[in-house]
Design a protein around this motif. Sequence first.
Motif, PDB file in Angstrom:
ATOM      1  N   UNK A 179     -60.621 -50.338  74.994  1.00  0.00           N
ATOM      2  CA  UNK A 179     -60.977 -51.094  73.445  1.00  0.00           C
ATOM      3  C   UNK A 179     -60.727 -52.511  73.248  1.00  0.00           C
ATOM      4  N   UNK A 180     -59.885 -53.077  74.182  1.00  0.00           N
ATOM      5  CA  UNK A 180     -59.713 -54.405  74.297  1.00  0.00           C
ATOM      6  C   UNK A 180     -60.807 -55.127  74.767  1.00  0.00           C
ATOM      7  N   UNK A 329     -40.967 -47.091  69.384  1.00  0.00           N
ATOM      8  CA  UNK A 329     -41.560 -47.661  68.070  1.00  0.00           C
ATOM      9  C   UNK A 329     -42.734 -48.549  68.125  1.00  0.00           C
ATOM     10  N   UNK A 330     -42.630 -49.209  69.312  1.00  0.00           N
ATOM     11  CA  UNK A 330     -43.798 -50.249  69.715  1.00  0.00           C
ATOM     12  C   UNK A 330     -45.020 -49.256  70.417  1.00  0.00           C
ATOM     13  N   UNK A 331     -44.646 -48.205  70.946  1.00  0.00           N
ATOM     14  CA  UNK A 331     -45.879 -47.371  71.603  1.00  0.00           C
ATOM     15  C   UNK A 331     -46.313 -46.646  70.240  1.00  0.00           C
ATOM     16  N   UNK A 332     -45.499 -46.228  69.427  1.00  0.00           N
ATOM     17  CA  UNK A 332     -46.291 -45.630  68.201  1.00  0.00           C
ATOM     18  C   UNK A 332     -47.099 -46.226  67.285  1.00  0.00           C
ATOM     19  N   UNK A 333     -46.522 -47.731  67.153  1.00  0.00           N
ATOM     20  CA  UNK A 333     -47.243 -48.619  66.346  1.00  0.00           C
ATOM     21  C   UNK A 333     -48.644 -48.970  66.975  1.00  0.00           C
ATOM     22  N   UNK A 334     -48.452 -49.105  68.295  1.00  0.00           N
ATOM     23  CA  UNK A 334     -49.701 -49.506  69.122  1.00  0.00           C
ATOM     24  C   UNK A 334     -50.741 -48.251  68.925  1.00  0.00           C
ATOM     25  N   UNK A 335     -50.127 -47.185  69.322  1.00  0.00           N
ATOM     26  CA  UNK A 335     -51.020 -45.909  68.904  1.00  0.00           C
ATOM     27  C   UNK A 335     -51.897 -45.849  67.794  1.00  0.00           C
ATOM     28  N   UNK A 336     -50.923 -46.131  66.639  1.00  0.00           N
ATOM     29  CA  UNK A 336     -51.700 -46.203  65.376  1.00  0.00           C
ATOM     30  C   UNK A 336     -52.598 -47.117  65.111  1.00  0.00           C
ATOM     31  N   UNK A 337     -52.496 -48.339  65.679  1.00  0.00           N
ATOM     32  CA  UNK A 337     -53.587 -49.439  65.400  1.00  0.00           C
ATOM     33  C   UNK A 337     -54.528 -49.128  66.316  1.00  0.00           C
ATOM     34  N   UNK A 338     -54.627 -48.484  67.438  1.00  0.00           N
ATOM     35  CA  UNK A 338     -55.786 -48.209  68.258  1.00  0.00           C
ATOM     36  C   UNK A 338     -56.558 -46.959  67.581  1.00  0.00           C
ATOM     37  N   UNK A 339     -55.801 -46.079  66.791  1.00  0.00           N
ATOM     38  CA  UNK A 339     -56.569 -45.060  66.247  1.00  0.00           C
ATOM     39  C   UNK A 339     -57.192 -45.488  64.858  1.00  0.00           C
ATOM     40  N   UNK A 340     -56.647 -46.494  64.250  1.00  0.00           N
ATOM     41  CA  UNK A 340     -56.935 -46.972  62.950  1.00  0.00           C
ATOM     42  C   UNK A 340     -58.432 -48.034  63.455  1.00  0.00           C
ATOM     43  N   UNK A 344     -63.342 -46.967  62.495  1.00  0.00           N
ATOM     44  CA  UNK A 344     -64.719 -47.577  62.054  1.00  0.00           C
ATOM     45  C   UNK A 344     -65.998 -46.873  62.813  1.00  0.00           C
ATOM     46  N   UNK A 345     -65.663 -46.254  63.870  1.00  0.00           N
ATOM     47  CA  UNK A 345     -66.943 -45.770  64.712  1.00  0.00           C
ATOM     48  C   UNK A 345     -67.137 -44.268  63.945  1.00  0.00           C
ATOM     49  N   UNK A 346     -66.409 -43.495  63.327  1.00  0.00           N
ATOM     50  CA  UNK A 346     -66.468 -42.493  62.590  1.00  0.00           C
ATOM     51  C   UNK A 346     -67.722 -42.510  61.490  1.00  0.00           C
ATOM     52  N   UNK A 347     -67.826 -43.717  60.881  1.00  0.00           N
ATOM     53  CA  UNK A 347     -68.857 -43.656  60.043  1.00  0.00           C
ATOM     54  C   UNK A 347     -70.303 -44.090  60.411  1.00  0.00           C
ATOM     55  N   UNK A 348     -70.357 -44.049  61.919  1.00  0.00           N
ATOM     56  CA  UNK A 348     -71.552 -44.209  62.495  1.00  0.00           C
ATOM     57  C   UNK A 348     -72.162 -42.626  62.875  1.00  0.00           C
ATOM     58  N   UNK A 349     -73.447 -42.763  63.102  1.00  0.00           N
ATOM     59  CA  UNK A 349     -74.284 -41.713  63.521  1.00  0.00           C
ATOM     60  C   UNK A 349     -73.495 -40.842  64.587  1.00  0.00           C
ATOM     61  N   UNK A 350     -73.289 -41.649  65.767  1.00  0.00           N
ATOM     62  CA  UNK A 350     -72.720 -41.124  66.850  1.00  0.00           C
ATOM     63  C   UNK A 350     -71.197 -40.455  66.870  1.00  0.00           C
ATOM     64  N   UNK A 387     -51.999 -40.835  59.387  1.00  0.00           N
ATOM     65  CA  UNK A 387     -53.068 -41.697  58.892  1.00  0.00           C
ATOM     66  C   UNK A 387     -54.132 -40.869  57.920  1.00  0.00           C
ATOM     67  N   UNK A 388     -54.421 -39.718  58.473  1.00  0.00           N
ATOM     68  CA  UNK A 388     -55.432 -38.991  57.638  1.00  0.00           C
ATOM     69  C   UNK A 388     -55.107 -38.771  56.242  1.00  0.00           C
ATOM     70  N   UNK A 389     -53.798 -38.188  56.209  1.00  0.00           N
ATOM     71  CA  UNK A 389     -53.262 -37.821  54.754  1.00  0.00           C
ATOM     72  C   UNK A 389     -53.174 -38.918  53.953  1.00  0.00           C
ATOM     73  N   UNK A 390     -52.712 -40.288  54.457  1.00  0.00           N
ATOM     74  CA  UNK A 390     -52.720 -41.175  53.438  1.00  0.00           C
ATOM     75  C   UNK A 390     -54.098 -42.070  53.011  1.00  0.00           C
ATOM     76  N   UNK A 391     -55.215 -41.492  53.592  1.00  0.00           N
ATOM     77  CA  UNK A 391     -56.637 -41.814  53.022  1.00  0.00           C
ATOM     78  C   UNK A 391     -56.616 -41.357  51.583  1.00  0.00           C
ATOM     79  N   UNK A 392     -57.100 -42.415  50.846  1.00  0.00           N
ATOM     80  CA  UNK A 392     -57.282 -42.250  49.389  1.00  0.00           C
ATOM     81  C   UNK A 392     -58.458 -41.250  48.949  1.00  0.00           C
ATOM     82  N   UNK A 393     -58.286 -40.123  49.431  1.00  0.00           N
ATOM     83  CA  UNK A 393     -58.999 -38.874  49.189  1.00  0.00           C
ATOM     84  C   UNK A 393     -58.578 -37.996  48.169  1.00  0.00           C
ATOM     85  N   UNK A 394     -58.819 -37.595  47.001  1.00  0.00           N
ATOM     86  CA  UNK A 394     -58.487 -36.561  46.164  1.00  0.00           C
ATOM     87  C   UNK A 394     -57.879 -35.396  46.922  1.00  0.00           C
TER      88      UNK A 394
END
Length: 447
Positions: A179-180, A329-340, A344-350, A387-394
């Motif tokens: 990723x980096x 806490x550092x490991x969890x925050x870094x994991x969240x950052x990486x997932x977020x 961006x790739x989810x919205x591509x065709x692949x 993360x998925x549950x906090x997305x602004x989807x009804x």
Amino acid sequence: METFLIRALQLIMSLSLLVIIHEGGHFLFARLFKVRVEKFCLFFDPWFTLFKFKPKNSETEYAVGWLPLGGYVKIAGMIDESMDTEQMKQPEQPWEFRSKPAWQRLLIMVGGVLFNFLLALFIYSMILFKWGDSYVSLQDMTHGMKFNERAQQIGFRDGDILLRADEKPLERFNMDLLRDITDARIVTVKRDGVETKVYMPEVNLLDVLKEDPMFVNALIPNVVDSVLSGNSFALAGLQKGDSLVAFNGTPLNSWNAFTENLGKLRVAAEAKNEKDASFQLVYSRAGNRDTVSVRTDSLFRVGAYSQNLSDYKETVLTYGFFTSFPAGVKLGVNTLKGYVNDMKYVFSKEGAKSIGGFGTIGSIFPSVWDWHRFWSMTAFLSIILAFMNILPIPALDGGHVLFLIYEIVARRKPSDKFMERAQMAGMFILFALLIWANFNDVVRFFF
């Protein structure tokens, strides 16, 4: 069959814990603000429940549904998965969700996400407390890295020791490394003892992850470390300490290159329905070269092994009970950052093709029982669920939060009819995503 059952059991245990904690977050905040919770259900229960009970003098019924797609708490005076519109037509009661101030309703809705994230941080902390953390530093991989053809076209060279991505130090060989590198504009490496800059073009992480051989891998020296008696290498006369020089005339600079060529040979042989294959191997022993013919076994193996990462110095970190929490806490925050960042790739065709359902989720659990791996995956899934549950989807918590923020800003509530339609639209979107994700699993399994 045993592997499937082990993975299925781990998946069910993990999801059950995550759902209970998530819905428990909503439940506890609701009770804190004296909002009535009519039902607490693990999994969904359309038409019937597997188990239910209601304690004496309790306002809440507890149940276990048969459809393991999540769970819910039915909060009085709220339009949710139950779509209980009749209740909303009745006069507003003081114990209902709709009668509470917006800030209290907001906390009730974010309670599930908050508890999932806190659970992940707690699990990561306890993993570090119990097992610690061990890894081989990239700087201690003295043989450097092996790069595929694409990486070499960019400017990397076999044997490069990775130092920095832009100004960020590179420490471990893991997903964060890829990723980096793909996000960086300049990657600094140590080449022949000198720092060298590699200028990165625009690179898609999904494309990199699909490449075979890998974009970057640990370089394994082309030296035989051990030979199994009676197998292909032993029959050809090779010994521990021999250096592999060429495979069917192709020069070899690493054990990685040898295994890549062996893999290509296997693909070619299987295309001809051949059960084994032979190749010419040039090797060096004590400065002298020789050429031998090697025939693989029926599984296209040669009965020899090279050095591996265990030959490098290992960095071992241990944590006490209290010091494990900031590290977790550092490991969890870094994991969240990486997932977020990867979202961006989810919205591509692949990216759309890469979305997986329960089969994909189950496959990330080990085929043999491993508590360390189980808790690591549970923490990771808890991060994803939050993360998925906090997305602004009804229909998701984030959708309710969005409407509550609108209410706070505009100082008026959306109408019940609007909320009903938004809830139905959100549920339609979620079911469509669920069907698509599991369809991808089916396609990957059969094709």
